[in-house]
Design a protein around this motif. Structure first.
Motif, PDB file in Angstrom:
ATOM      1  N   TRP A 179       0.811  -1.222   0.000  1.00 27.78           N
ATOM      2  CA  TRP A 179       0.000   0.000   0.000  1.00 27.78           C
ATOM      3  C   TRP A 179       0.837   1.260   0.000  1.00 27.78           C
ATOM      4  O   TRP A 179       0.430   2.271  -0.552  1.00 27.78           O
ATOM      5  N   ARG A 180       2.012   1.254   0.593  1.00 32.51           N
ATOM      6  CA  ARG A 180       2.855   2.470   0.615  1.00 32.51           C
ATOM      7  C   ARG A 180       3.322   2.866  -0.786  1.00 32.51           C
ATOM      8  O   ARG A 180       3.441   4.037  -1.105  1.00 32.51           O
ATOM      9  N   GLU A 181       3.580   1.881  -1.629  1.00 33.96           N
ATOM     10  CA  GLU A 181       4.042   2.156  -2.987  1.00 33.96           C
ATOM     11  C   GLU A 181       2.886   2.343  -3.970  1.00 33.96           C
ATOM     12  O   GLU A 181       2.994   3.119  -4.919  1.00 33.96           O
ATOM     13  N   ALA A 182       1.765   1.639  -3.763  1.00 38.31           N
ATOM     14  CA  ALA A 182       0.699   1.610  -4.765  1.00 38.31           C
ATOM     15  C   ALA A 182      -0.514   2.468  -4.436  1.00 38.31           C
ATOM     16  O   ALA A 182      -1.302   2.767  -5.329  1.00 38.31           O
ATOM     17  N   HIS A 183      -0.696   2.865  -3.177  1.00 43.56           N
ATOM     18  CA  HIS A 183      -1.912   3.574  -2.789  1.00 43.56           C
ATOM     19  C   HIS A 183      -1.590   4.785  -1.924  1.00 43.56           C
ATOM     20  O   HIS A 183      -0.527   4.863  -1.316  1.00 43.56           O
TER      21      HIS A 183
ATOM     22  N   CYS B 238      -5.073  -7.901  -2.594  1.00 43.51           N
ATOM     23  CA  CYS B 238      -5.614  -6.539  -2.617  1.00 43.51           C
ATOM     24  C   CYS B 238      -6.614  -6.417  -3.768  1.00 43.51           C
ATOM     25  O   CYS B 238      -6.299  -6.788  -4.902  1.00 43.51           O
ATOM     26  N   PRO B 239      -7.799  -5.881  -3.514  1.00 45.80           N
ATOM     27  CA  PRO B 239      -8.794  -5.755  -4.590  1.00 45.80           C
ATOM     28  C   PRO B 239      -8.433  -4.687  -5.614  1.00 45.80           C
ATOM     29  O   PRO B 239      -8.923  -4.719  -6.733  1.00 45.80           O
ATOM     30  N   GLU B 240      -7.558  -3.741  -5.270  1.00 42.79           N
ATOM     31  CA  GLU B 240      -7.224  -2.643  -6.188  1.00 42.79           C
ATOM     32  C   GLU B 240      -5.997  -2.926  -7.040  1.00 42.79           C
ATOM     33  O   GLU B 240      -5.995  -2.644  -8.228  1.00 42.79           O
ATOM     34  N   CYS B 241      -4.932  -3.475  -6.430  1.00 44.19           N
ATOM     35  CA  CYS B 241      -3.694  -3.668  -7.196  1.00 44.19           C
ATOM     36  C   CYS B 241      -3.314  -5.135  -7.378  1.00 44.19           C
ATOM     37  O   CYS B 241      -2.412  -5.447  -8.149  1.00 44.19           O
ATOM     38  N   GLY B 242      -3.947  -6.048  -6.658  1.00 45.04           N
ATOM     39  CA  GLY B 242      -3.667  -7.469  -6.816  1.00 45.04           C
ATOM     40  C   GLY B 242      -2.490  -7.982  -6.012  1.00 45.04           C
ATOM     41  O   GLY B 242      -2.162  -9.166  -6.080  1.00 45.04           O
ATOM     42  N   ALA B 243      -1.840  -7.117  -5.243  1.00 44.66           N
ATOM     43  CA  ALA B 243      -0.724  -7.560  -4.406  1.00 44.66           C
ATOM     44  C   ALA B 243      -1.249  -8.412  -3.263  1.00 44.66           C
ATOM     45  O   ALA B 243      -2.433  -8.389  -2.938  1.00 44.66           O
ATOM     46  N   GLY B 244      -0.380  -9.157  -2.649  1.00 46.81           N
ATOM     47  CA  GLY B 244      -0.782  -9.994  -1.525  1.00 46.81           C
ATOM     48  C   GLY B 244      -1.217  -9.150  -0.335  1.00 46.81           C
ATOM     49  O   GLY B 244      -0.779  -8.018  -0.155  1.00 46.81           O
ATOM     50  N   ALA B 245      -2.102  -9.700   0.469  1.00 47.42           N
ATOM     51  CA  ALA B 245      -2.574  -9.004   1.666  1.00 47.42           C
ATOM     52  C   ALA B 245      -2.017  -9.719   2.895  1.00 47.42           C
ATOM     53  O   ALA B 245      -1.917 -10.944   2.921  1.00 47.42           O
ATOM     54  N   VAL B 246      -1.639  -8.945   3.902  1.00 47.88           N
ATOM     55  CA  VAL B 246      -1.063  -9.501   5.124  1.00 47.88           C
ATOM     56  C   VAL B 246      -1.947  -9.155   6.319  1.00 47.88           C
ATOM     57  O   VAL B 246      -2.752  -8.231   6.266  1.00 47.88           O
ATOM     58  N   ASN B 247      -1.758  -9.879   7.395  1.00 44.82           N
ATOM     59  CA  ASN B 247      -2.516  -9.650   8.618  1.00 44.82           C
ATOM     60  C   ASN B 247      -2.266  -8.222   9.091  1.00 44.82           C
ATOM     61  O   ASN B 247      -1.138  -7.767   9.159  1.00 44.82           O
ATOM     62  N   SER B 248      -3.333  -7.505   9.449  1.00 36.53           N
ATOM     63  CA  SER B 248      -3.197  -6.092   9.802  1.00 36.53           C
ATOM     64  C   SER B 248      -2.899  -5.850  11.269  1.00 36.53           C
ATOM     65  O   SER B 248      -2.512  -4.754  11.646  1.00 36.53           O
ATOM     66  N   ALA B 249      -3.076  -6.856  12.116  1.00 33.37           N
ATOM     67  CA  ALA B 249      -2.892  -6.656  13.554  1.00 33.37           C
ATOM     68  C   ALA B 249      -1.639  -7.380  14.050  1.00 33.37           C
ATOM     69  O   ALA B 249      -1.300  -8.455  13.565  1.00 33.37           O
TER      70      ALA B 249
END
Length: 60
Positions: A11-15, A26-37
């Motif tokens: 997200w820092r590079e793409a959003h 990620c629904p917007e860029c397709g990159a992998g998603a990681v645990n947020s907590a």
């Protein structure tokens, strides 16, 4: 227990702002998603046993 909410790993590079999702990508860029907590505790905590004993004692 694992959190269901994930954040885009790029997200820092793409959003402009963090993108949260429930899927593994990620629904917007397709990159992998990681645990947020972060983990709620450290399993290697040397004083964890004593801390949990104090909590149990305080409940009684």
């Amino acid at each position: 227990m694992k959190s269901d909410i994930r954040i885009c790993s790029a997200w820092r590079e793409a959003h402009e702002r963090p993108v949260y999702t429930l899927s593994s990508n990620c629904p917007e860029c397709g990159a992998g998603a990681v645990n947020s907590a972060p983990a709620p505790f450290n399993p290697e905590d040397p004083h964890g046993e004593y801390r949990r004993a104090l909590k149990r004692r305080a409940r009684e």
